[in-house]
Each structure stands twice: as structure tokens, then as C-alpha cells.
Design an enzyme around this catalytic site. Structure first.
Site, PDB file in Angstrom:
ATOM      1  N   GLU A 147       0.780  -1.352   0.065  1.00  0.00           N
ATOM      2  CA  GLU A 147      -0.211   0.165   0.299  1.00  0.00           C
ATOM      3  C   GLU A 147       1.040   1.358   0.100  1.00  0.00           C
ATOM      4  O   GLU A 147       1.841   1.738   0.640  1.00  0.00           O
ATOM      5  CB  GLU A 147      -0.765  -0.251   0.941  1.00  0.00           C
ATOM      6  CG  GLU A 147      -2.003   1.420   0.831  1.00  0.00           C
ATOM      7  CD  GLU A 147      -2.622   1.069   2.607  1.00  0.00           C
ATOM      8  OE1 GLU A 147      -4.241   2.175   2.381  1.00  0.00           O
ATOM      9  OE2 GLU A 147      -2.693   0.413   2.950  1.00  0.00           O
ATOM     10  N   ASP A 180      -4.242   3.679  -3.231  1.00  0.00           N
ATOM     11  CA  ASP A 180      -5.172   4.190  -2.224  1.00  0.00           C
ATOM     12  C   ASP A 180      -5.701   5.893  -2.887  1.00  0.00           C
ATOM     13  O   ASP A 180      -4.843   6.671  -2.418  1.00  0.00           O
ATOM     14  CB  ASP A 180      -5.446   4.170  -0.952  1.00  0.00           C
ATOM     15  CG  ASP A 180      -6.410   4.786   0.589  1.00  0.00           C
ATOM     16  OD1 ASP A 180      -6.489   5.999   0.181  1.00  0.00           O
ATOM     17  OD2 ASP A 180      -6.707   3.749   1.178  1.00  0.00           O
ATOM     18  N   ARG A 212     -12.125  10.531   4.180  1.00  0.00           N
ATOM     19  CA  ARG A 212     -12.559   9.264   4.436  1.00  0.00           C
ATOM     20  C   ARG A 212     -14.487   9.313   4.775  1.00  0.00           C
ATOM     21  O   ARG A 212     -14.471   8.737   5.221  1.00  0.00           O
ATOM     22  CB  ARG A 212     -11.662   8.754   5.525  1.00  0.00           C
ATOM     23  CG  ARG A 212     -10.908   8.532   5.317  1.00  0.00           C
ATOM     24  CD  ARG A 212      -9.985   7.757   6.666  1.00  0.00           C
ATOM     25  NE  ARG A 212      -8.702   7.000   5.514  1.00  0.00           N
ATOM     26  CZ  ARG A 212      -7.742   7.251   6.127  1.00  0.00           C
ATOM     27  NH1 ARG A 212      -7.262   7.686   7.049  1.00  0.00           N
ATOM     28  NH2 ARG A 212      -6.516   6.260   5.552  1.00  0.00           N
ATOM     29  N   GLU A 241     -12.882   1.910   1.614  1.00  0.00           N
ATOM     30  CA  GLU A 241     -12.636   2.143   3.023  1.00  0.00           C
ATOM     31  C   GLU A 241     -12.876   3.750   3.579  1.00  0.00           C
ATOM     32  O   GLU A 241     -12.633   4.497   2.657  1.00  0.00           O
ATOM     33  CB  GLU A 241     -10.900   2.016   3.029  1.00  0.00           C
ATOM     34  CG  GLU A 241     -10.648   2.143   4.207  1.00  0.00           C
ATOM     35  CD  GLU A 241      -9.068   2.180   4.366  1.00  0.00           C
ATOM     36  OE1 GLU A 241      -8.662   1.183   4.911  1.00  0.00           O
ATOM     37  OE2 GLU A 241      -8.062   3.277   3.461  1.00  0.00           O
TER      38      GLU A 241
END
Length: 300
Positions: A147, A180, A212, A241
Site C-alpha cells: 500500500e 488508495d 474519509r 474504506e
């Protein structure tokens, strides 16, 4: 065809039998293909019970984690390397027993804010240990996803190009880049170009938004992101996420700075994310076809 997933932290901060059933049931009822399980604390997961619940619900799973400071395989400290290697192997064994297809996250360093840059020798040791982990993962058809995170969560992989380079150094076909959008929004100069240039090395993808919270309610150009995903030819998992202080607890709350409620209703959030992702991906696919559709007919 892409499979759609949702992170377990949308539903719960722990993994008791009750929360396991609730998270998996909700994920399946909404229409997701998989749930991403956090293996930050492997001991908290009842593998056999979880696998039965997944099979009963008819969905798959992936796993994610971040190494702790005393497990840092990029530290050039042999004791920390040994613990980190053991943690990776434990996570891969759990993923195998769960039937997971991917093990992703901050695997190349510790999940923490560093005060110094990585060393060449530390990166070399990380590459060597991950190469060994890849060999173990390959025996269970598991893809390892490295990641790319922001500078406050790692000092090794902060951009897509760095992750591609690390994949090349590791040299294992089942080691891929995990991108991401939240982190890319912080670190990349051009998110779309970074996705396209990652190309075949892209193996796992996290959606979300700049804060987020709900997708489309932040500042990221998600329409452009999905166009880049399509242009890159990516066919792997796309997992949503999101974190809110309503759900997450320590230590994640402190590490990520989750200080406020970005949403109240997990189910509404997850339903919206799946609907939004499907719509944006479909729009991007149709946009990609326009060049072919717009060609002038040639005389026969």
C-alpha cells in the site's frame, strides 16, 4: 471484471462473533462481493467461524494490516525484521485459511510516522523479506499488495512510482501495488496519471474521499479517478474504506487521527458507496468507448 468490497471498519472496530456476523451479513445483503478484514490483531479473529460466515453469506474476503514499530522490516534491525517476517507469515497463513485472495497494507515498513528517511540497506532488507513472503503467498494463490500511503504513515512508499519500483525489485508476479485515493490525494502530483502509469502493477484499489467520509462529498475528482482506473485496464478488487469516530477505537483512532464523526449510519454509508462506485465505473467505461464510437465511417 472488478469485484467490489468494503472494509470491515465501516461496520465494527472489533471482530467478536457478534460483530463478525453483523459485518458479513450487512456486506452481503447490500451486494458487495467481498469484505476486507483487518488483521492488525490476528489473535482477535476466529478463523473457522469467520470462514463459515463468509461461505454462508456467499462472499469472499481480503486481508490488510500494517506492521508495528517493533516489527519494522525496513529498520535494518534483525530482531525487528524477525518479528515482522513472522507477522507477515502469520497473516498469510490466516488469509489462506480464510480463503482470502489478497493480503495488503503497509507491509514494507512500520505503520507509523517516521522522523528520518529510509536507508538503502533498510529498503534492501524489506525487499528480501517480502520476496520470501511472496513465495509463501504464491502457494495459496494470494496476491500481496504494497500500500502506498501518505508521509505520516510510512517513509518507504508514498507514491505509486515508488511502489512500482519496489515491485520490480522484489521480482515476484504476485506482488502488486495497492493504491488508495485518500493517500494519493495527499502525495501525488497527478492522481490519474499515477494510476495509468502503475498499469499492470496495480493489484488492489481503495476508494474513499478526501475526508474519509461519504464518496462524492469531499474534494477528490473521483470521476477522473475512475476514468484512470478504466484506462489502466484494472480488473482487480475495488474496496471502499472509510473511518469515523463513531466506530473506530484505539489504536487506529490515534494513528489515523480519527477525531470526529464523518458519518453516523454504517449501512447508509456502505450502500451509497457501492451505488456511487458502480455508477462512476460504468460512466468511466462508457467514456472510454467514445473514441471508438466517434470514428467516421469509411467508404467500402
Amino acid at each position: 471484471m472488478n469485484k467490489f468490497g468494503v472494509h470491515a471498519f465501516v461496520w465494527t472496530k472489533d471482530w467478536t462473533k457478534e460483530s463478525c456476523v453483523r459485518a458479513i451479513t450487512n456486506t452481503a445483503e447490500i451486494g458487495y462481493d467481498l469484505i476486507e478484514l483487518s488483521t492488525l490483531d490476528p489473535k482477535s479473529i476466529d478463523v473457522d467461524f469467520t470462514r463459515r460466515q463468509l461461505e454462508s453469506a456467499g462472499i469472499g474476503c481480503t486481508a490488510s494490516l500494517g506492521l508495528e514499530a517493533d516489527e519494522d522490516i525496513s529498520s535494518n534491525d534483525r530482531e525487528k525484521e524477525r518479528r515482522g517476517q513472522a507477522k507477515l507469515e502469520q497473516a498469510l497463513a490466516m488469509a489462506r485459511d480464510l480463503g482470502a485472495t489478497h493480503v495488503c497494507g503497509i507491509l514494507e515498513s512500520a505503520f507509523q510516522k517516521y522522523t528520518v528517511p529510509p536507508t538503502a540497506e533498510g529498503v534492501k532488507r524489506s525487499v528480501e523479506i517480502l520476496h520470501g513472503a511472496a513465495e509463501i503467498a504464491a502457494k495459496s494463490n494470494i496476491t500481496i499488495g504494497l500500500e502506498v500511503v501518505n508521509r505520516y504513515e510510512s517513509n518507504v512508499l508514498n507514491t505509486a512510482s515508488q511502489a512500482v519500483e519496489m515491485c520490480k525489485r522484489i521480482g515476484a508476479p504476485n506482488v502488486k501495488v495497492h493504491l488508495d485515493v485518500y493517500h494519493m490525494n495527499i502525495e501525488e502530483s497527478d492522481i490519474q496519471q499515477a494510476i495509468i502509469e502503475t498499469g499492470d502493477y496495480l493489484g488492489y484499489f481503495h476508494t474513499g474521499d478526501s475526508h474519509r467520509g461519504y464518496m462524492g462529498s469531499g474534494s477528490i475528482d473521483l470521476a477522473g479517478v475512475f476514468r484512470a482506473v478504466v484506462k489502466a485496464g484494472y480488473q482487480g478488487p475495488i474496496t471502499f474504506e472509510s473511518f469515523s469516530s463513531r466506530v473506530v477505537g484505539q489504536p487506529l483512532e490515534g494513528i489515523l487521527g480519527i477525531w470526529r464523526n464523518l458519518w453516523e449510519d454504517s449501512r447508509d454509508l456502505a450502500e451509497h458507496a457501492l451505488m456511487y462506485t458502480r455508477a462512476q465505473l460504468k460512466a468511466a467505461q462508457e467514456a472510454h468507448k467514445q473514441a471508438e464510437r466517434s470514428r467516421l465511417p469509411w467508404p467500402k
